[in-house]
Motif scaffolding. Structure first.
Motif, PDB file in Angstrom:
ATOM      1  N   SER A  53      16.018   0.554 -13.452  1.00  0.00           N
ATOM      2  CA  SER A  53      15.288   0.638 -12.190  1.00  0.00           C
ATOM      3  C   SER A  53      16.143   1.409 -11.177  1.00  0.00           C
ATOM      4  O   SER A  53      17.295   1.745 -11.465  1.00  0.00           O
ATOM      5  N   SER A  54      15.567   1.672 -10.003  1.00  0.00           N
ATOM      6  CA  SER A  54      16.326   2.425  -8.999  1.00  0.00           C
ATOM      7  C   SER A  54      15.948   1.970  -7.593  1.00  0.00           C
ATOM      8  O   SER A  54      14.756   1.878  -7.252  1.00  0.00           O
ATOM      9  N   PHE A  57      13.941   4.580  -5.720  1.00  0.00           N
ATOM     10  CA  PHE A  57      12.515   4.591  -6.086  1.00  0.00           C
ATOM     11  C   PHE A  57      11.766   3.477  -5.356  1.00  0.00           C
ATOM     12  O   PHE A  57      10.680   3.684  -4.824  1.00  0.00           O
ATOM     13  N   ALA A  61       8.679   4.268  -3.065  1.00  0.00           N
ATOM     14  CA  ALA A  61       7.340   3.949  -3.575  1.00  0.00           C
ATOM     15  C   ALA A  61       6.660   2.841  -2.778  1.00  0.00           C
ATOM     16  O   ALA A  61       5.433   2.773  -2.727  1.00  0.00           O
ATOM     17  N   ARG A 195      10.097  -3.741 -14.920  1.00  0.00           N
ATOM     18  CA  ARG A 195      10.546  -2.632 -14.058  1.00  0.00           C
ATOM     19  C   ARG A 195       9.491  -2.218 -13.048  1.00  0.00           C
ATOM     20  O   ARG A 195       9.802  -1.860 -11.906  1.00  0.00           O
ATOM     21  N   ASP A 196       8.216  -2.245 -13.461  1.00  0.00           N
ATOM     22  CA  ASP A 196       7.148  -1.771 -12.574  1.00  0.00           C
ATOM     23  C   ASP A 196       6.909  -2.680 -11.369  1.00  0.00           C
ATOM     24  O   ASP A 196       6.345  -2.248 -10.367  1.00  0.00           O
ATOM     25  N   GLN A 261      -0.003  -6.062 -12.637  1.00  0.00           N
ATOM     26  CA  GLN A 261      -0.999  -5.228 -11.953  1.00  0.00           C
ATOM     27  C   GLN A 261      -0.945  -3.799 -12.450  1.00  0.00           C
ATOM     28  O   GLN A 261       0.037  -3.364 -13.038  1.00  0.00           O
ATOM     29  N   GLY A 263      -0.676  -0.841 -10.545  1.00  0.00           N
ATOM     30  CA  GLY A 263      -0.377  -0.532  -9.143  1.00  0.00           C
ATOM     31  C   GLY A 263      -1.114   0.683  -8.600  1.00  0.00           C
ATOM     32  O   GLY A 263      -1.642   0.660  -7.489  1.00  0.00           O
ATOM     33  N   ARG A 264      -1.120   1.772  -9.383  1.00  0.00           N
ATOM     34  CA  ARG A 264      -1.791   3.006  -8.936  1.00  0.00           C
ATOM     35  C   ARG A 264      -3.274   2.765  -8.656  1.00  0.00           C
ATOM     36  O   ARG A 264      -3.839   3.210  -7.675  1.00  0.00           O
ATOM     37  N   VAL A 266      -4.791  -0.128  -8.099  1.00  0.00           N
ATOM     38  CA  VAL A 266      -4.984  -1.003  -6.940  1.00  0.00           C
ATOM     39  C   VAL A 266      -4.921  -0.168  -5.666  1.00  0.00           C
ATOM     40  O   VAL A 266      -5.774  -0.283  -4.775  1.00  0.00           O
ATOM     41  N   HIS A 298      -2.214  -6.429   5.720  1.00  0.00           N
ATOM     42  CA  HIS A 298      -1.523  -7.015   4.565  1.00  0.00           C
ATOM     43  C   HIS A 298      -0.287  -6.176   4.255  1.00  0.00           C
ATOM     44  O   HIS A 298      -0.313  -4.947   4.357  1.00  0.00           O
ATOM     45  N   ALA A 300       1.823  -5.076   1.523  1.00  0.00           N
ATOM     46  CA  ALA A 300       2.140  -4.871   0.103  1.00  0.00           C
ATOM     47  C   ALA A 300       2.904  -3.576  -0.087  1.00  0.00           C
ATOM     48  O   ALA A 300       3.873  -3.518  -0.833  1.00  0.00           O
ATOM     49  N   ASN A 301       2.458  -2.535   0.604  1.00  0.00           N
ATOM     50  CA  ASN A 301       3.005  -1.210   0.352  1.00  0.00           C
ATOM     51  C   ASN A 301       2.831  -0.372   1.623  1.00  0.00           C
ATOM     52  O   ASN A 301       1.720  -0.285   2.152  1.00  0.00           O
ATOM     53  N   MET A 304       0.203   2.392   1.557  1.00  0.00           N
ATOM     54  CA  MET A 304      -1.171   1.872   1.652  1.00  0.00           C
ATOM     55  C   MET A 304      -1.553   1.692   3.121  1.00  0.00           C
ATOM     56  O   MET A 304      -2.630   2.109   3.556  1.00  0.00           O
ATOM     57  N   ASN A 331       6.318  -8.084  -0.249  1.00  0.00           N
ATOM     58  CA  ASN A 331       4.953  -8.602  -0.251  1.00  0.00           C
ATOM     59  C   ASN A 331       5.020 -10.135  -0.353  1.00  0.00           C
ATOM     60  O   ASN A 331       5.445 -10.666  -1.368  1.00  0.00           O
ATOM     61  N   PHE A 359      -5.723  -7.892   1.965  1.00  0.00           N
ATOM     62  CA  PHE A 359      -6.425  -7.395   0.772  1.00  0.00           C
ATOM     63  C   PHE A 359      -5.558  -7.667  -0.444  1.00  0.00           C
ATOM     64  O   PHE A 359      -4.334  -7.716  -0.352  1.00  0.00           O
TER      65      PHE A 359
END
Ligand code: COA
Length: 373
Positions: A53-54, A57, A61, A195-196, A261, A263-264, A266, A298, A300-301, A304, A331, A359
């Motif tokens: 992992s990184s 990233f 992301a 990792r994801d 999940q 992710g993409r 969602v 929300h 999460a990201n 988003m 999150n 959401f």
């Protein structure tokens, strides 16, 4: 019909924080150990090598830099990568009730209210510790509240769904005040070896007091102007953990019994749904998006949230217009939008509007428009 207001909010933040760098160091140590232990099988092509992992990233992301957890040592123990949370006797408060009570006490204090003023407790969250007795009833007992309580789970949208139920109870006269509490120990359902998704979640608890307007007197009052909920079935975010797992031993402990999940997918499917919901809720309330002084979305990201506000406003949100807390909390599921609301509401002026929007899994979307009194 009575008018319902939010008269106080509370937040419990666990004592331990894990940075992306700490998390990735542990994950990559696990990857190195796994790949060394399976070197022959990896060389023969019978299993795939794991990929590191990184931290760079993760931040790029998701916008997440760190997260709070109720236990750090178990998560960062490469041989375990699961929080240590000791089981408690039936005579002790459960950990979920304990962090719920901490957030609830703060909400009551900010509202200038005590347990005697509350008639109903809703524990609304993604990650309930047990099926029964309801955590809400335990919280009710720990706080000394008469009346009734129940648990509800609408994943990341649990808090906004809870606010709508609380507002309905207050508006109809069934309750003078309702606590909506969202305790989330997401670290227990996260696959820290995936990792994801190993960086996505953090722990926290929030509470909101929804009160009858004519009884509320705090200086933190927000009228609930409108609320709308929407659900649409999707398998893109799913967790198959449940009491029937024991009826098929072959599935016990498999990764599908934890959060997973796409992710993409969602991201692509949920952003337009959330923007549409906010726009239609605002419009149906006779308001315009431009009148919203704040978007408590929300958490999460970050991308988003930037996309949702850009879609709504036709421009990038100004700093502070859509507050970000996921950088330090990650999150926290149903608690996320409420943490943003709790931490970024005091500067709003009387008459200004804002929107709380959650959401997540289901899919589920909840939208609550509030007006500072
Ligand atoms: N470290 C380094 N690289 C990683 C990585 C990690 N931990 N995880 C994935 N990658 C790599 C992938 O291998 C892929 O590489 P490739 O392009 O060479 O194939 C690349 O990064 C992109 O992977 P992808 O999974 O498409 O990443 P993303 O840009 O979609 O970001 C999420 C992943 C999860 C952050 C993002 O999809 C997201 O936040 N979605 C919203 C869903 C959500 O948060 N739901 C919660 C409930 S609302």
């Amino acid at each position: 019909m009575h008018q319902a207001v939010i008269s106080g909010t509370g937040l419990y933040t666990p004592p331990h924080s894990i940075s992306n760098e700490e998390l990735v160091a542990c994950f990559n140590a696990y990857v190195a150990t796994f790949n060394a232990a399976h070197a022959a099988a990896i060389d023969s092509g019978s299993i795939a090598a794991l990929t590191p992992s990184s931290a760079a990233f993760i931040e790029k992301a998701s916008g997440i830099k760190s997260r709070f957890v109720v236990d750090k040592s178990g998560v960062l123990d490469v041989d375990r990568m699961v929080p240590h949370i000791a089981e408690r006797s039936d005579e002790e408060p459960s950990i979920l009730a304990e962090i719920a009570v901490a957030a609830a006490r703060q909400a009551l204090e900010r509202a200038g209210r005590g347990p005697q003023d509350v008639d109903m407790v809703i524990v609304a969250c993604s990650n309930l510790q047990r099926p029964y007795p309801a955590i809400a009833i335990e919280v009710q007992q720990l706080l000394g509240i008469e009346g009734y309580g129940y648990d509800m789970n609408v994943a990341c949208s649990s808090a906004t769904f809870g606010i709508q139920s609380a507002a309905a109870a207050v508006q109809s006269g069934q309750a003078r005040a309702v606590l909506v509490i969202s305790p989330e120990i997401t670290s227990g359902q996260l696959n820290w070896r995936d990792r994801d998704s190993h960086f996505i979640f953090g722990d926290a608890a929030t509470a909101i007091l929804v009160e009858r307007a004519d009884l509320a007197s705090s200086t933190h009052r927000f009228a609930i102007v409108a609320s709308r909920l929407k659900t649409q079935f999707s398998n893109s975010i799913r967790n198959n953990f449940g009491f029937l797992n024991r009826a098929d031993e072959s599935g016990i402990g498999k990764p599908d019994k934890l959060f997973r999940q796409q992710g993409r997918r969602v991201f692509k499917e949920v952003c337009p749904m959330a923007a549409d919901m906010i726009r239609s809720t605002v419009t149906e309330a006779g308001l315009e998006v431009a009148q919203m002084a704040r978007f408590w979305l929300h958490q999460a990201n970050l991308s988003m949230n930037l996309l949702i506000t850009r879609t709504l406003l036709g421009r990038d949100a100004e700093p502070g217009e859509a507050p970000v807390i996921l950088d330090t909390y990650a999150n926290t599921s149903s608690a996320g939008s409420i943490i943003a609301f709790h931490q970024h509401q005091d500067d709003l002026k009387a008459g200004e509007h804002g929107v709380i929007c959650s959401f997540g899994a289901g899919y589920s979307i909840g939208c609550v428009i509030v007006k500072k009194i």
